[in-house]
Write an enzyme that holds these catalytic residues in place. Structure first.
Site, PDB file in Angstrom:
ATOM      1  N   HIS A 194      77.673 -42.053 163.126  1.00  0.00           N
ATOM      2  CA  HIS A 194      78.212 -40.729 163.435  1.00  0.00           C
ATOM      3  C   HIS A 194      79.319 -40.892 164.477  1.00  0.00           C
ATOM      4  CE1 HIS A 194      78.196 -36.582 165.022  1.00  0.00           C
ATOM      5  NE2 HIS A 194      77.546 -36.210 163.923  1.00  0.00           N
TER       6      HIS A 194
ATOM      7  N   ASP B  46      70.432 -44.410 167.962  1.00  0.00           N
ATOM      8  CA  ASP B  46      70.716 -42.992 167.739  1.00  0.00           C
ATOM      9  C   ASP B  46      69.610 -42.441 166.849  1.00  0.00           C
ATOM     10  OD1 ASP B  46      71.560 -40.545 166.743  1.00  0.00           O
ATOM     11  OD2 ASP B  46      73.524 -41.247 166.079  1.00  0.00           O
TER      12      ASP B  46
ATOM     13  N   GLN C 202      68.463 -38.163 163.684  1.00  0.00           N
ATOM     14  CA  GLN C 202      67.913 -37.800 162.378  1.00  0.00           C
ATOM     15  C   GLN C 202      66.502 -38.342 162.146  1.00  0.00           C
ATOM     16  OE1 GLN C 202      69.335 -35.768 160.212  1.00  0.00           O
ATOM     17  NE2 GLN C 202      71.269 -35.540 161.305  1.00  0.00           N
TER      18      GLN C 202
ATOM     19  N   LYS D 242      67.323 -30.887 165.492  1.00  0.00           N
ATOM     20  CA  LYS D 242      67.092 -31.591 164.233  1.00  0.00           C
ATOM     21  C   LYS D 242      65.600 -31.648 163.875  1.00  0.00           C
ATOM     22  CE  LYS D 242      71.467 -33.183 164.230  1.00  0.00           C
ATOM     23  NZ  LYS D 242      72.508 -32.831 163.250  1.00  0.00           N
TER      24      LYS D 242
ATOM     25  N   CYS E 152      81.025 -35.897 160.065  1.00  0.00           N
ATOM     26  CA  CYS E 152      81.273 -36.697 161.279  1.00  0.00           C
ATOM     27  C   CYS E 152      81.055 -38.186 161.033  1.00  0.00           C
ATOM     28  CB  CYS E 152      80.407 -36.221 162.437  1.00  0.00           C
ATOM     29  SG  CYS E 152      80.785 -34.536 162.981  1.00  0.00           S
TER      30      CYS E 152
END
Length: 401
Positions: free
Chosen positions: A122, A195, A198, A221, A359
């Site tokens: 991202h 990261d 998600q 999320k 993104c």
């Protein structure tokens, strides 16, 4: 355990909305999830009965607010397998990565130093490292959307100051082998940031067992409020890192001649915090546990398999990202149609999907497409949502063909 889909859906008021006279099939969950009544009611209760600034008063409302706010930190830490002192509250994944870039990485950088990424990152896991002054290099993505792990391993070198990798791709659904990557990077003396924007609502997490140095995620999320998230970092990193924002609550003492800093994690949390965000996030994690993460995951695995089968049967539709073990993210292109036109026609059919580059511009350059229409799944989705998506795609093909 089987999941009672009707009961789950009844807890999300927004799912009763109609779109252009059709039932809403909300398939934009990688962008943001909807919020259950448990979260909405908890935030409402905070503002009605507990609203006060935390840490700064001894009156009853402040005591209630502080107890709920700090209780949220305990709840979040428990959910991800961390200690409360290792959880820094932020506005989300993006701010958490920026914090690490400026407070951890930037002070140690020398010309030519690298951050090793993957080709599916991202923008929020690319741009902050560049702003900090690092050279960003990315390991290639295979045709099925999986990471070329051998190429990634070969790119580790003496100039690598940090590995930063997405755990679950927001554009492909690919689940990266972060445990193996952390082990390899640590053997080379390189710290790792994951990261997890998600992954929080789709995978089981134990950050201590994972041995990750930094982990970032966002509440929205995972059925929580927008504008709130957190950074996990190992204690030794947080102790060594300087604060990056100055103001109230991050200080121990202040004088015109100089100031000293609060203990971790508070030295990174300047100003009045988002109390409602923290409390709402904790309520969302309670809700996930109430459903049962194993039950949630099993439902999404079944739904992903069904969607994969149904979309594969549509001529003229190509799904980009077919890596084994992926989560329910389907980035699609249709022959002869721009994704924005496709998304507009799907909305006319009551289906909410995302259109654009999501993104991840470098990723779509790799696949030779400017944009896609992305459907992404959550626990309140069912086979009927996939059927409505497929019907909408067929209608769009007729109208655009």
């Amino acid at each position: 355990m089987s999941l009672d889909l009707a009961s789950i859906r009844a807890q999300f008021p927004i799912l009763a909305e109609t779109v252009h006279g059709k039932r809403l099939a909300y398939l934009d969950n990688a962008a943001t999830t909807q919020k259950p009544l448990a979260v909405l009611d908890r935030i409402d209760r905070y503002y009605r009965h507990e609203n006060a600034n935390v840490h700064r008063a001894v009156h009853l409302l402040a005591e209630r607010a502080t107890k709920a706010y700090e209780g949220a930190r305990d709840r979040i830490a428990s959910f991800v397998g961390a200690d409360r002192e290792e959880i820094v509250f932020t506005r989300g994944t993006t701010e958490a990565i920026n914090l690490v870039a400026r407070s951890y990485l930037q002070p140690m950088l020398q010309p030519g130093d690298e951050v090793l990424l993957t080709g599916m990152e991202h923008h929020s896991n690319i741009v902050p490292w560049q702003l900090a002054g690092a050279k960003t290099v990315a390991a290639p993505v295979r045709d099925d959307g999986s990471l070329d792990l051998d190429a990634w391993r070969a790119m580790l070198n003496p100039r690598t100051r940090l590995v930063a990798v997405v755990q679950v791709s927001n554009a492909l659904g690919t689940v990266n082998p972060v445990a193996e990557m952390i082990e390899i990077a640590h053997a080379a003396g390189v710290p790792v940031l994951v990261d997890g924007a998600q992954s929080l609502a789709h995978l089981k997490l134990d950050l201590h067992a994972l041995d990750v140095d930094f982990f970032t995620t966002s509440a929205h999320k995972a059925f929580g409020p927008t504008g709130f998230g957190m950074l996990y970092a190992k204690r030794e990193h947080l102790e060594a890192m300087p604060p990056w924002h100055g103001g109230g609550d991050m200080i121990e003492t202040v004088a015109f001649e100089g100031s000293t800093w609060n203990e971790i994690p508070y030295k990174f949390e300047a100003g009045t915090p988002d109390m409602a965000g923290a409390i709402g996030f904790a309520a969302a994690l309670d809700w996930i546990d109430g459903v049962g993460l194993d039950t949630l995951i099993a439902h999404e695995v079944d739904l992903t398999a069904y969607a994969t089968e149904q979309l594969a049967g549509l001529p003229g539709i190509r799904v980009i990202g077919t890596a084994p073990g992926k989560v329910g993210v389907f980035s699609m292109v249709m022959d002869g149609a721009h994704p924005h036109d496709l998304g507009t026609l799907l909305s006319e059919s009551g289906v909410a999907v995302r259109t654009g580059h999501h993104c991840t511009m470098p990723l779509w350059q790799r696949f030779g497409v400017p944009a896609t229409a992305r459907a992404s799944l959550a626990v309140y989705n069912g086979h009927d949502d996939i059927d409505q998506l497929v019907s909408g795609l067929k209608t769009a093909q007729r109208l655009l063909g």
